[in-house]
Design a protein around this motif. Structure first.
Motif, short mmCIF file in Angstrom:
data_model
loop_
_atom_site.label_atom_id
_atom_site.label_comp_id
_atom_site.label_asym_id
_atom_site.label_seq_id
_atom_site.Cartn_x
_atom_site.Cartn_y
_atom_site.Cartn_z
N HIS A 82 64.26 51.35 37.02
CA HIS A 82 64.32 49.97 36.52
C HIS A 82 62.96 49.29 36.66
N ASP A 83 62.30 49.50 37.78
CA ASP A 83 60.97 48.95 37.99
C ASP A 83 60.24 49.75 39.05
N LEU A 84 58.92 49.64 39.01
CA LEU A 84 58.07 50.39 39.93
C LEU A 84 56.84 49.57 40.25
N ARG A 85 56.42 49.61 41.51
CA ARG A 85 55.19 48.99 41.95
C ARG A 85 54.45 49.96 42.85
N VAL A 86 53.15 50.12 42.61
CA VAL A 86 52.29 50.93 43.48
C VAL A 86 51.04 50.08 43.74
N ALA A 87 50.71 49.90 45.01
CA ALA A 87 49.58 49.03 45.34
C ALA A 87 48.93 49.46 46.65
N LEU A 88 47.64 49.18 46.75
CA LEU A 88 46.97 49.29 48.04
C LEU A 88 47.30 48.03 48.82
N VAL A 89 47.62 48.18 50.09
CA VAL A 89 47.94 47.04 50.95
C VAL A 89 47.16 47.17 52.25
N ASN A 90 47.16 46.09 53.02
CA ASN A 90 46.50 46.06 54.32
C ASN A 90 45.03 46.46 54.20
N ASP A 91 44.33 45.77 53.30
CA ASP A 91 42.89 46.02 53.07
C ASP A 91 42.59 47.48 52.73
N GLY A 92 43.47 48.09 51.92
CA GLY A 92 43.24 49.46 51.48
C GLY A 92 43.56 50.51 52.51
N GLN A 93 44.20 50.13 53.60
CA GLN A 93 44.55 51.08 54.65
C GLN A 93 45.81 51.88 54.31
N GLN A 94 46.66 51.30 53.43
CA GLN A 94 47.92 51.95 53.08
C GLN A 94 48.17 51.80 51.58
N VAL A 95 48.96 52.73 51.05
CA VAL A 95 49.42 52.64 49.67
C VAL A 95 50.93 52.43 49.71
N LEU A 96 51.36 51.46 48.92
CA LEU A 96 52.77 51.07 48.85
C LEU A 96 53.35 51.54 47.51
N PHE A 97 54.48 52.23 47.57
CA PHE A 97 55.18 52.71 46.38
C PHE A 97 56.61 52.19 46.48
N CYS A 98 57.00 51.33 45.56
CA CYS A 98 58.35 50.75 45.57
C CYS A 98 58.99 50.93 44.21
N ALA A 99 60.23 51.37 44.19
CA ALA A 99 60.96 51.54 42.94
C ALA A 99 62.39 51.08 43.11
N THR A 100 62.97 50.62 42.00
CA THR A 100 64.40 50.38 41.90
C THR A 100 64.89 51.35 40.84
N TYR A 101 65.92 52.10 41.16
CA TYR A 101 66.40 53.14 40.25
C TYR A 101 67.91 53.21 40.28
N SER A 102 68.47 53.83 39.25
CA SER A 102 69.91 54.09 39.20
C SER A 102 70.17 55.45 39.80
N ASP A 103 71.31 55.60 40.43
CA ASP A 103 71.76 56.88 40.98
C ASP A 103 71.50 56.95 42.47
N GLU A 104 71.79 58.10 43.03
CA GLU A 104 71.64 58.35 44.46
C GLU A 104 70.22 58.83 44.77
N PHE A 105 69.87 58.82 46.05
CA PHE A 105 68.54 59.16 46.52
C PHE A 105 68.11 60.58 46.15
N LYS A 106 68.90 61.56 46.53
CA LYS A 106 68.48 62.95 46.35
C LYS A 106 68.26 63.31 44.88
N PRO A 107 69.18 62.98 43.96
CA PRO A 107 68.92 63.28 42.54
C PRO A 107 67.67 62.57 42.01
N TYR A 108 67.42 61.35 42.49
CA TYR A 108 66.23 60.61 42.06
C TYR A 108 64.96 61.35 42.49
#
Length: 185
Positions: A82-108
């Motif tokens: 449904h949506d996805l966000r990928v960003a550097l956070v914490n002054d480039g110390q970490q990469v954040l990957f967030c998604a909203t999806y249909s279905d269960e975790f393992k099939p996704y």
């Protein structure tokens, strides 16, 4: 998981009727086979991984435009995002990957590995510390190590509909509008 009883619940604002809250509440629960929250047929996925220093942030920024341009292609191959966000956070110390999806975790996760490996690898190789690549047998343990569960998450309107369901509904609505327009001409 979240305790909500409309008889005893008091909204944040006294101006909001508890009945309105009750109509929209989706009762999030734990994923069946993984980390993350699930509401009806939608799930959240959040990963926060360390970035290779000092080069990872520059590599990510260099690749971000191409990853964004190609996002619809790769996500449409999956058909569940449904949506996805990928960003550097914490002054480039970490990469954040967030998604909203249909279905269960393992099939996704298995679908992401099957249908979007080149795209995900483009974003994470030489960026995320220790990232093994999605084809590696170490991919699932890497994901498990850095995945976190959201504390606050809303699955959006119509949480039972998948992106494919929504796409079909939009196509039917457009065809109906075209038919009405033709009939009025």
């Amino acid at each position: 998981m979240y305790d909500f009883d409309p008889k005893t619940y008091r909204p944040i604002s006294p101006d909001v009727p508890v009945e309105e809250i009750a109509k929209a509440f989706q009762r999030p629960r734990q994923q069946t086979e993984g980390v993350g929250l699930r509401a009806v047929n939608r799930s959240e996925f959040t990963l926060i991984a360390p970035v290779i220093q000092p080069t990872g942030p520059a590599v990510f920024r260099e690749r971000a435009e191409k990853a964004c341009i190609e996002a619809p292609y790769w996500e449409n191959r999956l058909g569940t995002v449904h949506d996805l966000r990928v960003a550097l956070v914490n002054d480039g110390q970490q990469v954040l990957f967030c998604a909203t999806y249909s279905d269960e975790f393992k099939p996704y996760v298995l679908d992401v590995i099957r249908f979007a490996t080149p795209w995900i690898d483009h974003m994470f190789t030489d960026v995320a510390l220790g990232y093994p690549g999605l084809q590696s047998e170490d991919a699932i343990p890497y994901i498990a190590k850095y995945q976190v569960q959201a504390s606050v998450w809303y699955g959006g309107p119509n949480p039972e509909a998948s992106p494919r369901d929504i796409g079909k509904a939009v196509a039917v609505a457009k065809a109906f509008d075209d038919l009405l327009d033709a009939a009025q001409s």
